[in-house]
Design a protein around this motif. Structure first.
Motif, PDB file in Angstrom:
ATOM      1  N   GLU A   1       0.841  -1.200   0.000  1.00 27.92           N
ATOM      2  CA  GLU A   1       0.000   0.000   0.000  1.00 27.92           C
ATOM      3  C   GLU A   1       0.873   1.246   0.000  1.00 27.92           C
ATOM      4  O   GLU A   1       1.941   1.263   0.616  1.00 27.92           O
ATOM      5  N   PRO A   2       0.456   2.314  -0.686  1.00 25.94           N
ATOM      6  CA  PRO A   2       1.247   3.563  -0.683  1.00 25.94           C
ATOM      7  C   PRO A   2       1.416   4.097   0.731  1.00 25.94           C
ATOM      8  O   PRO A   2       0.558   3.902   1.602  1.00 25.94           O
ATOM      9  N   SER A   3       2.522   4.772   0.962  1.00 27.02           N
ATOM     10  CA  SER A   3       2.780   5.335   2.290  1.00 27.02           C
ATOM     11  C   SER A   3       2.634   6.846   2.267  1.00 27.02           C
ATOM     12  O   SER A   3       2.690   7.491   1.211  1.00 27.02           O
ATOM     13  N   ALA A   4       2.448   7.410   3.460  1.00 37.26           N
ATOM     14  CA  ALA A   4       2.337   8.859   3.593  1.00 37.26           C
ATOM     15  C   ALA A   4       3.724   9.502   3.573  1.00 37.26           C
ATOM     16  O   ALA A   4       4.738   8.838   3.784  1.00 37.26           O
ATOM     17  N   ASP A   5       3.752  10.809   3.318  1.00 40.05           N
ATOM     18  CA  ASP A   5       5.021  11.544   3.371  1.00 40.05           C
ATOM     19  C   ASP A   5       5.638  11.409   4.758  1.00 40.05           C
ATOM     20  O   ASP A   5       4.977  11.642   5.768  1.00 40.05           O
ATOM     21  N   ALA A   6       6.914  11.033   4.796  1.00 40.02           N
ATOM     22  CA  ALA A   6       7.622  10.917   6.071  1.00 40.02           C
ATOM     23  C   ALA A   6       9.111  10.896   5.793  1.00 40.02           C
ATOM     24  O   ALA A   6       9.550  10.722   4.652  1.00 40.02           O
ATOM     25  N   GLU A   7       9.883  11.077   6.833  1.00 42.33           N
ATOM     26  CA  GLU A   7      11.341  10.977   6.707  1.00 42.33           C
ATOM     27  C   GLU A   7      11.918  10.507   8.020  1.00 42.33           C
ATOM     28  O   GLU A   7      11.321  10.661   9.084  1.00 42.33           O
ATOM     29  N   ILE A   8      13.098   9.897   7.922  1.00 42.05           N
ATOM     30  CA  ILE A   8      13.799   9.407   9.101  1.00 42.05           C
ATOM     31  C   ILE A   8      15.290   9.531   8.846  1.00 42.05           C
ATOM     32  O   ILE A   8      15.754   9.333   7.718  1.00 42.05           O
ATOM     33  N   SER A   9      16.045   9.874   9.877  1.00 41.22           N
ATOM     34  CA  SER A   9      17.482  10.129   9.716  1.00 41.22           C
ATOM     35  C   SER A   9      18.312   9.187  10.569  1.00 41.22           C
ATOM     36  O   SER A   9      17.843   8.646  11.580  1.00 41.22           O
ATOM     37  N   PHE A  10      19.566   9.006  10.143  1.00 39.19           N
ATOM     38  CA  PHE A  10      20.520   8.198  10.909  1.00 39.19           C
ATOM     39  C   PHE A  10      21.931   8.695  10.625  1.00 39.19           C
ATOM     40  O   PHE A  10      22.182   9.309   9.573  1.00 39.19           O
ATOM     41  N   PRO A  11      22.862   8.429  11.532  1.00 40.07           N
ATOM     42  CA  PRO A  11      24.249   8.840  11.294  1.00 40.07           C
ATOM     43  C   PRO A  11      24.899   7.986  10.212  1.00 40.07           C
ATOM     44  O   PRO A  11      24.869   6.761  10.277  1.00 40.07           O
ATOM     45  N   GLY A  12      25.446   8.648   9.192  1.00 41.58           N
ATOM     46  CA  GLY A  12      26.137   7.925   8.141  1.00 41.58           C
ATOM     47  C   GLY A  12      27.311   7.132   8.682  1.00 41.58           C
ATOM     48  O   GLY A  12      27.832   7.413   9.768  1.00 41.58           O
ATOM     49  N   LEU A  13      27.695   6.076   7.958  1.00 41.29           N
ATOM     50  CA  LEU A  13      28.774   5.137   8.279  1.00 41.29           C
ATOM     51  C   LEU A  13      28.377   4.136   9.354  1.00 41.29           C
ATOM     52  O   LEU A  13      28.772   2.963   9.281  1.00 41.29           O
ATOM     53  N   THR A  14      27.611   4.527  10.360  1.00 41.32           N
ATOM     54  CA  THR A  14      27.360   3.604  11.475  1.00 41.32           C
ATOM     55  C   THR A  14      25.889   3.324  11.745  1.00 41.32           C
ATOM     56  O   THR A  14      25.563   2.284  12.312  1.00 41.32           O
ATOM     57  N   GLY A  15      24.983   4.222  11.378  1.00 47.11           N
ATOM     58  CA  GLY A  15      23.571   4.040  11.729  1.00 47.11           C
ATOM     59  C   GLY A  15      22.785   3.349  10.639  1.00 47.11           C
ATOM     60  O   GLY A  15      23.322   2.867   9.645  1.00 47.11           O
ATOM     61  N   GLY A  16      21.453   3.299  10.825  1.00 49.89           N
ATOM     62  CA  GLY A  16      20.599   2.691   9.830  1.00 49.89           C
ATOM     63  C   GLY A  16      19.140   2.724  10.238  1.00 49.89           C
ATOM     64  O   GLY A  16      18.789   3.135  11.354  1.00 49.89           O
ATOM     65  N   VAL A  17      18.272   2.303   9.308  1.00 49.10           N
ATOM     66  CA  VAL A  17      16.836   2.235   9.555  1.00 49.10           C
ATOM     67  C   VAL A  17      16.315   0.908   9.024  1.00 49.10           C
ATOM     68  O   VAL A  17      16.933   0.281   8.156  1.00 49.10           O
ATOM     69  N   GLU A  18      15.153   0.476   9.562  1.00 54.03           N
ATOM     70  CA  GLU A  18      14.557  -0.787   9.151  1.00 54.03           C
ATOM     71  C   GLU A  18      13.108  -0.563   8.739  1.00 54.03           C
ATOM     72  O   GLU A  18      12.405   0.286   9.306  1.00 54.03           O
ATOM     73  N   PHE A  19      12.663  -1.382   7.786  1.00 53.37           N
ATOM     74  CA  PHE A  19      11.289  -1.362   7.318  1.00 53.37           C
ATOM     75  C   PHE A  19      10.780  -2.803   7.354  1.00 53.37           C
ATOM     76  O   PHE A  19      11.375  -3.696   6.746  1.00 53.37           O
ATOM     77  N   LEU A  20       9.655  -3.012   8.057  1.00 49.83           N
ATOM     78  CA  LEU A  20       9.184  -4.362   8.357  1.00 49.83           C
ATOM     79  C   LEU A  20       7.756  -4.544   7.849  1.00 49.83           C
ATOM     80  O   LEU A  20       6.881  -3.707   8.103  1.00 49.83           O
ATOM     81  N   SER A  21       7.535  -5.645   7.149  1.00 48.11           N
ATOM     82  CA  SER A  21       6.177  -5.934   6.676  1.00 48.11           C
ATOM     83  C   SER A  21       5.318  -6.458   7.818  1.00 48.11           C
ATOM     84  O   SER A  21       5.822  -6.884   8.864  1.00 48.11           O
ATOM     85  N   GLU A  22       4.011  -6.477   7.616  1.00 49.06           N
ATOM     86  CA  GLU A  22       3.111  -7.178   8.520  1.00 49.06           C
ATOM     87  C   GLU A  22       3.328  -8.685   8.349  1.00 49.06           C
ATOM     88  O   GLU A  22       3.868  -9.126   7.331  1.00 49.06           O
ATOM     89  N   PRO A  23       2.930  -9.493   9.343  1.00 49.97           N
ATOM     90  CA  PRO A  23       3.027 -10.937   9.153  1.00 49.97           C
ATOM     91  C   PRO A  23       2.285 -11.362   7.879  1.00 49.97           C
ATOM     92  O   PRO A  23       1.160 -10.895   7.621  1.00 49.97           O
ATOM     93  N   LEU A  24       2.912 -12.199   7.088  1.00 48.57           N
ATOM     94  CA  LEU A  24       2.317 -12.611   5.822  1.00 48.57           C
ATOM     95  C   LEU A  24       1.129 -13.534   6.070  1.00 48.57           C
ATOM     96  O   LEU A  24       1.176 -14.412   6.934  1.00 48.57           O
ATOM     97  N   THR A  25       0.077 -13.352   5.285  1.00 48.08           N
ATOM     98  CA  THR A  25      -1.130 -14.182   5.453  1.00 48.08           C
ATOM     99  C   THR A  25      -1.046 -15.467   4.648  1.00 48.08           C
ATOM    100  O   THR A  25      -1.892 -16.349   4.795  1.00 48.08           O
TER     101      THR A  25
END
Length: 554
Positions: A367-391
């Protein structure tokens, strides 16, 4: 071409010598091959006792024909099925293949092992030497004139190069886990130097086997020999150096069996698939397995498969190989997997499915997502995106791509993308990678300044970057990156989740393929705050190859 804990330059070596234990094999030791420029290479030739002409399985490389596999790498040796006095790193076992009706030939390449000359790995000189060696092998009294090339890794990489040069006598090749693109698949991942593996491999497996090493430091490149690591550092962009080391795969006309490994995403996998697709041969097959870099090649199942191919094309055996489907894939899940035949790659029935990244919820959804942003420190940080449990079970098999909108407070950023299979209890399902460690489903990499695409080579699902020069970020300005994710096959089972991670490095990862060159990973350029944007006009998304069953159901 796989660096492992133990090396050829350490420990006691047992010489590979004639041995009465293998009663059906005769070993001709250090047979001389005089090249056109006068340099003498040396080969070990394994024949039947009567020396009668047989088709030849040939390898030439830098790891040392005289070193037994167990001495070269005890850890890897413990994982393989085969045994015998003639076993040698990443080459076929003469004790099995000679009784099957083949002559086995191993050659130390120029400047390594017992061969004269100056070492220059993965160079046009090496490839031309190999052409001469193939034609020499075709002319020997123990040869029928029919030569096949088969080996793992390094002994696979140079097969693509030789086959494109069309030497007389070459009848078939079996490049088993061997890259075709020196820049993209070995030296630089998405423009980021593959330093951890490269430097370890060079010292553990190459420098200790230089011809004429004597009492010199086995970690150093001898004067007159060419240091591949120096060349790697000096050629950080696609230039003429890589052009003359890139085979024209369209010139390959001999039958080929290209075997890749889903766990080889950091080195060879891409090359086996790209080589299969681009080869000019009208008789070609692709196999992709799972497991480590060694055990599959030496398994009884794989040897039977290899033998059917070689018997057909080197001996003319009518064994049904003509009816073999062109693509054979091991379809993985969190518990193991099963083999399946296909007719093409990518699969014609693929449903290319867009999964939107949602920075506000950390979600991955169709499904399309709403406008958003998230930041992390380059070289060492990161972000995760997780699906719902699959049916229901969801199969992902093929290449894929990530469209990622980012900005940085500096002029560049490194992006490391990881795809994981998350169990219902929240633990990560891991899979044996080619080096024998446990790893994710697959990965992808890109340095933002390398984002310009090679328009002729790219597709929507497989972006290919030109790597011709830097296109720096404007600090703070959102910019679209298209990131190639290495091909994979995975059934994400019902109740499992798909996790897509974007990080600034591989800190904390269980991998031999670290990108840890302090010069290449300069904090002044890459250590800014990185922001990922999702939704609206800056919709970041993963294009996934979802495979329905043969009745069309997902």
């Amino acid at each position: 071409m796989r660096a492992m804990p133990k090396s050829s330059s350490a420990g006691t070596r047992r010489p590979i010598l004639p041995d009465s234990v293998v009663a059906s094999v005769r070993l001709l030791k250090d047979v001389e091959i005089r090249l056109r420029d006068g340099v003498v290479l040396r080969a070990d030739v394994f024949t039947g006792l009567d020396g009668a002409p047989q088709p030849v399985i040939l390898t030439m490389g830098p790891y040392g024909k005289d070193i037994h596999f167990e001495d070269f790498n005890p850890a890897a040796f413990a994982t393989i099925e085969e045994r015998g006095p003639y076993l040698n790193w990443e080459t076929v076992n003469p004790a099995w293949w000679v009784p099957q009706g083949y002559t086995v030939v191993r050659v130390d390449e120029r400047g390594t092992g017992r061969s004269e000359g100056r070492m220059h790995l993965l160079s046009p000189r090496e490839f031309e030497d190999y052409v001469e060696v193939v034609e020499w092998a075709a002319d020997q009294p123990w040869s029928t004139g029919d030569v096949g090339l088969m080996g793992i890794s390094y002994y696979s990489i140079n097969q693509w190069q030789v086959a494109a040069r069309r030497p007389r006598g070459l009848r078939a090749i079996v490049p088993w886990e061997g890259l075709v693109d020196l820049y993209r698949e070995f030296h630089y991942h998405g423009g980021i130097r593959n330093s951890g593996f490269s430097e370890a491999w060079w010292v553990r497996q190459i420098t200790g086997n230089q011809n004429g090493l004597g009492d010199a430091d086995p970690r150093q490149t001898l004067p007159g020999n060419v240091d591949l690591m120096r060349e790697q550092r000096e050629h950080a962009w696609m230039d003429d150096y890589y052009a003359e080391r890139t085979a024209d795969l369209s010139r390959i006309e001999v039958p080929l069996l290209s075997a890749g490994n889903w766990g080889g995403y950091a080195l060879h996998l891409r090359g086996n698939i790209e080589g299969y697709l681009a080869a000019g041969s009208t008789q070609k097959w692709l196999e992709v397995h799972a497991g480590n870099h060694f055990a599959p090649f030496y398994s009884s199942e794989s040897r039977a498969y290899q033998k059917r191919f070689l018997d057909h094309f080197l001996k003319g055996a009518q064994n049904g190989w003509d009816d073999e489907p062109p693509v054979k894939l091991f379809i993985r899940d969190s518990r193991g997997g099963t083999w399946r035949y296909e007719d093409e790659w990518p699969l014609a029935r693929t449903i290319w499915t867009t999964f939107a990244l949602d920075a506000g919820r950390g979600a991955l959804s169709t499904e399309p997502s709403a406008d958003a942003e998230i930041s992390f420190p380059g070289l060492t940080g990161g972000v995760e995106f997780l699906s719902e449990p699959l049916t229901e079970d969801l199969e992902v098999t093929g290449p894929s791509a990530l469209r990622l909108w980012v900005s940085s407070t500096t002029s560049d950023a490194d992006l490391f993308v990881t795809l994981d299979n998350i169990r219902p209890d929240g633990t990560v399902a891991t899979f044996e990678d080619a080096s024998g460690l446990q790893g994710p489903v697959t990965k992808g990499w890109l340095r933002a300044s390398h984002r310009v695409l090679d328009a002729d080579a790219s597709t929507e699902y497989r972006p290919v970057h030109a790597h011709r020069g830097a296109t720096l970020l404007v600090p703070g300005e959102p910019t679209l990156l298209e990131i190639e994710i290495m091909p994979t096959s995975m059934i994400f089972e019902k109740g499992h989740r798909i996790r897509l991670s974007v990080k600034g490095g591989d800190d904390g990862e269980n991998t031999r393929f670290l990108h840890d060159d302090p010069v290449d990973r300069d904090p002044a350029r890459l250590g800014g705050t990185v922001t990922v944007y999702t939704g609206g006009s800056r919709a970041s998304s993963w294009l996934a190859p979802v495979i329905p069953d043969r009745e069309g159901r997902r």
